[in-house]
Design a protein around this motif. Structure first.
Motif, PDB file in Angstrom:
ATOM      1  N   ASP A 190       0.838  -1.210   0.000  1.00  0.00           N
ATOM      2  CA  ASP A 190       0.000   0.000   0.000  1.00  0.00           C
ATOM      3  C   ASP A 190       0.867   1.252   0.000  1.00  0.00           C
ATOM      4  OD1 ASP A 190      -2.245  -1.514  -0.007  1.00  0.00           O
ATOM      5  OD2 ASP A 190      -2.667  -1.323   2.156  1.00  0.00           O
ATOM      6  N   VAL A 191       1.925   1.213   0.817  1.00  0.00           N
ATOM      7  CA  VAL A 191       2.818   2.374   0.899  1.00  0.00           C
ATOM      8  C   VAL A 191       3.511   2.589  -0.447  1.00  0.00           C
ATOM      9  CG1 VAL A 191       4.859   3.338   2.027  1.00  0.00           C
ATOM     10  CG2 VAL A 191       3.199   2.047   3.374  1.00  0.00           C
ATOM     11  N   VAL A 192       3.964   1.486  -1.050  1.00  0.00           N
ATOM     12  CA  VAL A 192       4.645   1.586  -2.344  1.00  0.00           C
ATOM     13  C   VAL A 192       3.668   2.136  -3.401  1.00  0.00           C
ATOM     14  CG1 VAL A 192       5.812   0.300  -4.179  1.00  0.00           C
ATOM     15  CG2 VAL A 192       6.252  -0.280  -1.785  1.00  0.00           C
ATOM     16  N   ALA A 193       2.419   1.656  -3.351  1.00  0.00           N
ATOM     17  CA  ALA A 193       1.414   2.123  -4.316  1.00  0.00           C
ATOM     18  C   ALA A 193       1.150   3.614  -4.124  1.00  0.00           C
ATOM     19  CB  ALA A 193       0.122   1.323  -4.144  1.00  0.00           C
ATOM     20  N   ALA A 194       1.057   4.033  -2.871  1.00  0.00           N
ATOM     21  CA  ALA A 194       0.799   5.444  -2.577  1.00  0.00           C
ATOM     22  C   ALA A 194       1.953   6.308  -3.090  1.00  0.00           C
ATOM     23  CB  ALA A 194       0.622   5.636  -1.065  1.00  0.00           C
ATOM     24  N   LEU A 195       3.140   5.766  -2.987  1.00  0.00           N
ATOM     25  CA  LEU A 195       4.325   6.488  -3.467  1.00  0.00           C
ATOM     26  C   LEU A 195       4.301   6.589  -4.992  1.00  0.00           C
ATOM     27  CD1 LEU A 195       7.161   7.743  -3.010  1.00  0.00           C
ATOM     28  CD2 LEU A 195       8.081   5.432  -3.048  1.00  0.00           C
ATOM     29  N   ASP A 252       1.734   6.517  -6.933  1.00  0.00           N
ATOM     30  CA  ASP A 252       0.648   7.422  -7.356  1.00  0.00           C
ATOM     31  C   ASP A 252       0.913   8.864  -6.951  1.00  0.00           C
ATOM     32  OD1 ASP A 252      -0.515   5.141  -8.219  1.00  0.00           O
ATOM     33  OD2 ASP A 252      -1.977   4.977  -6.585  1.00  0.00           O
ATOM     34  N   ARG A 253       2.050   9.081  -6.333  1.00  0.00           N
ATOM     35  CA  ARG A 253       2.451  10.411  -5.882  1.00  0.00           C
ATOM     36  C   ARG A 253       1.509  10.984  -4.837  1.00  0.00           C
ATOM     37  NH1 ARG A 253       6.693  11.973  -9.242  1.00  0.00           N
ATOM     38  NH2 ARG A 253       6.808  10.650 -11.064  1.00  0.00           N
ATOM     39  N   ARG A 254       0.867  10.124  -4.085  1.00  0.00           N
ATOM     40  CA  ARG A 254       0.026  10.601  -2.991  1.00  0.00           C
ATOM     41  C   ARG A 254       0.873  10.939  -1.768  1.00  0.00           C
ATOM     42  NH1 ARG A 254      -3.092   6.148  -1.619  1.00  0.00           N
ATOM     43  NH2 ARG A 254      -2.578   4.917  -3.458  1.00  0.00           N
ATOM     44  N   ILE A 255       2.004  10.244  -1.614  1.00  0.00           N
ATOM     45  CA  ILE A 255       2.933  10.581  -0.538  1.00  0.00           C
ATOM     46  C   ILE A 255       4.338  10.761  -1.118  1.00  0.00           C
ATOM     47  CG2 ILE A 255       1.653   9.445   1.344  1.00  0.00           C
ATOM     48  CD1 ILE A 255       3.514   7.047   1.028  1.00  0.00           C
ATOM     49  N   THR A 256       5.190  11.460  -0.393  1.00  0.00           N
ATOM     50  CA  THR A 256       6.548  11.711  -0.895  1.00  0.00           C
ATOM     51  C   THR A 256       7.459  10.533  -0.514  1.00  0.00           C
ATOM     52  OG1 THR A 256       7.313  12.733   1.151  1.00  0.00           O
ATOM     53  CG2 THR A 256       6.216  14.178  -0.444  1.00  0.00           C
ATOM     54  N   ALA A 273       7.060   8.033   2.658  1.00  0.00           N
ATOM     55  CA  ALA A 273       6.988   6.578   2.479  1.00  0.00           C
ATOM     56  C   ALA A 273       8.035   5.875   3.326  1.00  0.00           C
ATOM     57  CB  ALA A 273       7.171   6.224   0.996  1.00  0.00           C
ATOM     58  N   SER A 274       9.269   6.417   3.312  1.00  0.00           N
ATOM     59  CA  SER A 274      10.320   5.725   4.057  1.00  0.00           C
ATOM     60  C   SER A 274      10.069   5.822   5.557  1.00  0.00           C
ATOM     61  CB  SER A 274      11.704   6.250   3.670  1.00  0.00           C
ATOM     62  OG  SER A 274      11.896   7.545   4.146  1.00  0.00           O
ATOM     63  N   SER A 275       9.554   6.968   6.032  1.00  0.00           N
ATOM     64  CA  SER A 275       9.221   7.077   7.460  1.00  0.00           C
ATOM     65  C   SER A 275       8.200   6.022   7.851  1.00  0.00           C
ATOM     66  CB  SER A 275       8.647   8.451   7.788  1.00  0.00           C
ATOM     67  OG  SER A 275       9.546   9.451   7.466  1.00  0.00           O
ATOM     68  N   GLN A 276       7.168   5.873   6.995  1.00  0.00           N
ATOM     69  CA  GLN A 276       6.120   4.887   7.317  1.00  0.00           C
ATOM     70  C   GLN A 276       6.711   3.477   7.380  1.00  0.00           C
ATOM     71  OE1 GLN A 276       2.617   5.170   4.836  1.00  0.00           O
ATOM     72  NE2 GLN A 276       2.545   7.404   5.046  1.00  0.00           N
ATOM     73  N   ILE A 277       7.585   3.164   6.396  1.00  0.00           N
ATOM     74  CA  ILE A 277       8.181   1.817   6.359  1.00  0.00           C
ATOM     75  C   ILE A 277       9.097   1.620   7.562  1.00  0.00           C
ATOM     76  CG2 ILE A 277       9.755   0.294   5.085  1.00  0.00           C
ATOM     77  CD1 ILE A 277       7.144   0.400   3.676  1.00  0.00           C
ATOM     78  N   ILE A 278       9.920   2.617   7.852  1.00  0.00           N
ATOM     79  CA  ILE A 278      10.852   2.500   8.986  1.00  0.00           C
ATOM     80  C   ILE A 278      10.062   2.278  10.273  1.00  0.00           C
ATOM     81  CG2 ILE A 278      12.503   3.782  10.440  1.00  0.00           C
ATOM     82  CD1 ILE A 278      13.517   5.083   7.803  1.00  0.00           C
ATOM     83  N   ASP A 279       8.992   3.035  10.443  1.00  0.00           N
ATOM     84  CA  ASP A 279       8.177   2.863  11.650  1.00  0.00           C
ATOM     85  C   ASP A 279       7.687   1.423  11.775  1.00  0.00           C
ATOM     86  OD1 ASP A 279       8.515   5.404  12.447  1.00  0.00           O
ATOM     87  OD2 ASP A 279       6.577   6.156  11.725  1.00  0.00           O
ATOM     88  N   ARG A 280       7.327   0.847  10.634  1.00  0.00           N
ATOM     89  CA  ARG A 280       6.805  -0.523  10.678  1.00  0.00           C
ATOM     90  C   ARG A 280       7.928  -1.544  10.903  1.00  0.00           C
ATOM     91  NH1 ARG A 280       1.688  -1.136   9.344  1.00  0.00           N
ATOM     92  NH2 ARG A 280       2.073  -3.352   9.071  1.00  0.00           N
ATOM     93  N   VAL A 281       9.094  -1.299  10.268  1.00  0.00           N
ATOM     94  CA  VAL A 281      10.190  -2.271  10.366  1.00  0.00           C
ATOM     95  C   VAL A 281      10.749  -2.315  11.783  1.00  0.00           C
ATOM     96  CG1 VAL A 281      12.569  -2.755   9.643  1.00  0.00           C
ATOM     97  CG2 VAL A 281      10.840  -2.223   7.935  1.00  0.00           C
ATOM     98  N   ILE A 282      10.951  -1.145  12.378  1.00  0.00           N
ATOM     99  CA  ILE A 282      11.593  -1.149  13.690  1.00  0.00           C
ATOM    100  C   ILE A 282      10.612  -0.849  14.814  1.00  0.00           C
ATOM    101  CG2 ILE A 282      13.906  -0.604  12.826  1.00  0.00           C
ATOM    102  CD1 ILE A 282      13.471   2.257  13.660  1.00  0.00           C
ATOM    103  N   ARG A 283       9.323  -1.081  14.527  1.00  0.00           N
ATOM    104  CA  ARG A 283       8.330  -0.827  15.585  1.00  0.00           C
ATOM    105  C   ARG A 283       8.612  -1.767  16.771  1.00  0.00           C
ATOM    106  NH1 ARG A 283       5.213  -3.628  11.731  1.00  0.00           N
ATOM    107  NH2 ARG A 283       4.960  -5.802  12.387  1.00  0.00           N
ATOM    108  N   ILE A 284       8.379  -1.259  17.940  1.00  0.00           N
ATOM    109  CA  ILE A 284       8.578  -2.086  19.130  1.00  0.00           C
ATOM    110  C   ILE A 284       7.205  -2.525  19.627  1.00  0.00           C
ATOM    111  CG2 ILE A 284       9.452  -2.108  21.491  1.00  0.00           C
ATOM    112  CD1 ILE A 284      11.392   0.209  20.316  1.00  0.00           C
ATOM    113  N   ASP A 285       6.949  -3.809  19.478  1.00  0.00           N
ATOM    114  CA  ASP A 285       5.617  -4.309  19.841  1.00  0.00           C
ATOM    115  C   ASP A 285       5.486  -4.445  21.350  1.00  0.00           C
ATOM    116  OD1 ASP A 285       4.717  -4.530  17.217  1.00  0.00           O
ATOM    117  OD2 ASP A 285       5.856  -6.398  16.969  1.00  0.00           O
TER     118      ASP A 285
END
Lengths: 133, 324
Positions: free
Chosen positions: B297-302, B304-308, B312-324
């Protein structure tokens, strides 16, 4: 580990300067995704055994154009066996038809003569390796 | 595919008695990575640290393997039991490799252990496999352990440069003093070898390296102890230079000990391996994230130029290194 590439040692044993075929086979196997430990000319069976051990190789490919195949190919098979290595020996080069039975009897896994296609080389190596596992 | 009838512990027990195939199997486990490599690491980590680690690098065809062949004779004659890790590139297209260093290395003596390692393309694989392989060879009693790599690709340069002593092999006719001053390979050298010194231009190559070292001195880029890397002229056809090279290696080793640099170097090496391990794990996590639905979804949004890209990288980083 199915994603580990096949590692094969390629060598010519004894006094034999014809390495064009072996180089071709090296390239064919490389392009089929194998890791080819290329030793080239004037090797001894003892050295090949040491290399198979150090490199943890899955197969040995010998190329023979010096009419010594009836002596050296069985010696290679025997040297590997006595070192406790269950590694197939694949023989290429010039091997007269009447010698094939004796060589297979001595434990050579496959013999690939002149004119063998690249596909057959790759398939034979894969089969020889997987049949040992 | 491989018959693994022996556990890493059994293999290690056989390996320390000098059984070549057991050592070979352990090195295969290290190359495979993952749990198998971790098991080998657990066995060898504490027992390693004694061997001198030497890196040899230089452009393709500069004569590294031929030089090594001569050097090994000197090392064995000096009473050492050397091991070599020879790294060659895997094809990025097929994954296959031609590991041809052994063609040049005339090591029919049984004291020397040589292992060819293909880069195998996967991210960080080499950066993990080489230190792991060094540990195995060190722990089973080889000394020195020599790493030979082509001096192209950052990972190859890094693994070689993280040795105790790094040797850079240069040739005549590969450029002038300006080339020698370009940043990169030459900066990591503890010892230079001008190989193929029988060829015309070898004294020019030497002079250019000397000039480069003069400038390093002027700009303060030299070693903090003021040590100047020696330049050795070598010719593998007649074996000249190999004995001088070994003396220079031993001298550098003594210098590292005398100036307390050895521990700093080894700590740096451990740190580099730690970084590789962590970044490898993070890259795996990144790939998993990008392959997931949310990642797509993030890649698609990127796209489609809906996000910069930075959003996109902030969103991915948040997900990759999120502390559950």
């Amino acid at each position: 580990m199915t994603d580990t590439p096949i590692r094969i040692v390629l060598a010519k044993i004894g006094f034999d300067g014809h390495d064009r075929g072996l180089r071709m086979v090296a390239r064919i196997l490389r392009d089929a995704g194998c890791e080819v430990i290329y030793l080239g000319l004037r090797q001894t069976t003892e050295n090949v055994v040491a290399v198979v051990e150090q490199e943890d190789a899955d197969a040995v490919g010998l190329s023979m154009h010096n009419a010594q195949h009836l002596t050296l190919a069985p010696k290679m098979v025997e040297s590997l066996r006595s070192a406790g290595l269950d590694v197939p020996v694949i023989l290429g080069g010039v091997v007269p038809d009447q010698d094939i039975a004796a060589l297979m009897e001595s434990g050579v896994a496959v013999i690939l003569g002149p004119g063998t296609s690249a596909e057959d080389v790759v398939r034979s190596v894969r089969e020889a390796v997987t049949s040992r596992s | 595919m491989k018959r693994d009838s022996q556990t890493p512990v059994e293999l290690f027990d056989a390996a320390i008695t000098g059984q070549r195939h057991a050592i070979g199997r352990l090195l295969s486990l290290v190359e495979q990575g993952g749990e198998a490599a971790d098991a080998v690491s657990a066995l060898t980590h504490e027992k390693s640290g004694d061997a001198m680690v030497i890196g040899i690098t230089g452009p393709p065809g500069s004569g590294k393997s031929s030089l090594l062949s001569q050097l090994l004779k000197v090392i064995v004659a000096a009473g050492f039991r050397p091991a070599v890790i020879a790294v060659d590139p895997s094809s990025p297209l097929t994954g296959g490799a031609i590991l041809g260093d052994r063609v040049r290395i005339d090591a029919t003596d049984t004291a020397t252990f040589i292992r060819s390692i293909a880069t195998r393309g996967h991210s960080g694989g080499l950066a993990l496999a080489v230190p792991g392989a060094v540990r195995v060879l060190d722990a089973v009693g080889f000394n020195p352990v020599i790493i030979e790599t082509v001096g192209v690709g950052q990972v190859e340069v890094d693994v070689t440069a993280s040795a105790d002593t790094t040797i850079v092999v240069a040739n005549p006719g590969t450029g002038d003093a300006v080339q020698a001053n370009k940043a990169g390979l030459l900066e990591v050298a503890d010892i230079f070898v001008v190989n193929k010194s029988d060829l015309p231009g070898s004294n020019d190559a030497r002079r250019d390296l000397e000039l480069m070292l003069d400038l390093s001195h002027m700009t303060g880029q030299e070693d903090s102890t003021g040590r100047r890397p020696p330049i050795i002229m070598a010719n593998s056809l007649e074996g000249s230079g190999a004995a001088e090279l070994w003396s220079a290696i031993v001298e550098h080793g003594e210098h590292l000990v005398a100036t307390n640099q050895i521990d700093t170097r080894r700590a740096k090496r451990q740190l580099a391996e730690l970084r590789s391990r962590v970044s490898d794990a993070l890259l795996d996590a990144l790939d998993n994230e990008l392959a997931s639905e949310q990642g797509a979804d993030v890649v698609a949004a990127l796209s489609d130029r809906r996000i910069t890209p930075s959003e996109a990288s902030s969103q991915i980083i948040d997900r990759v290194i999120r502390i559950d």
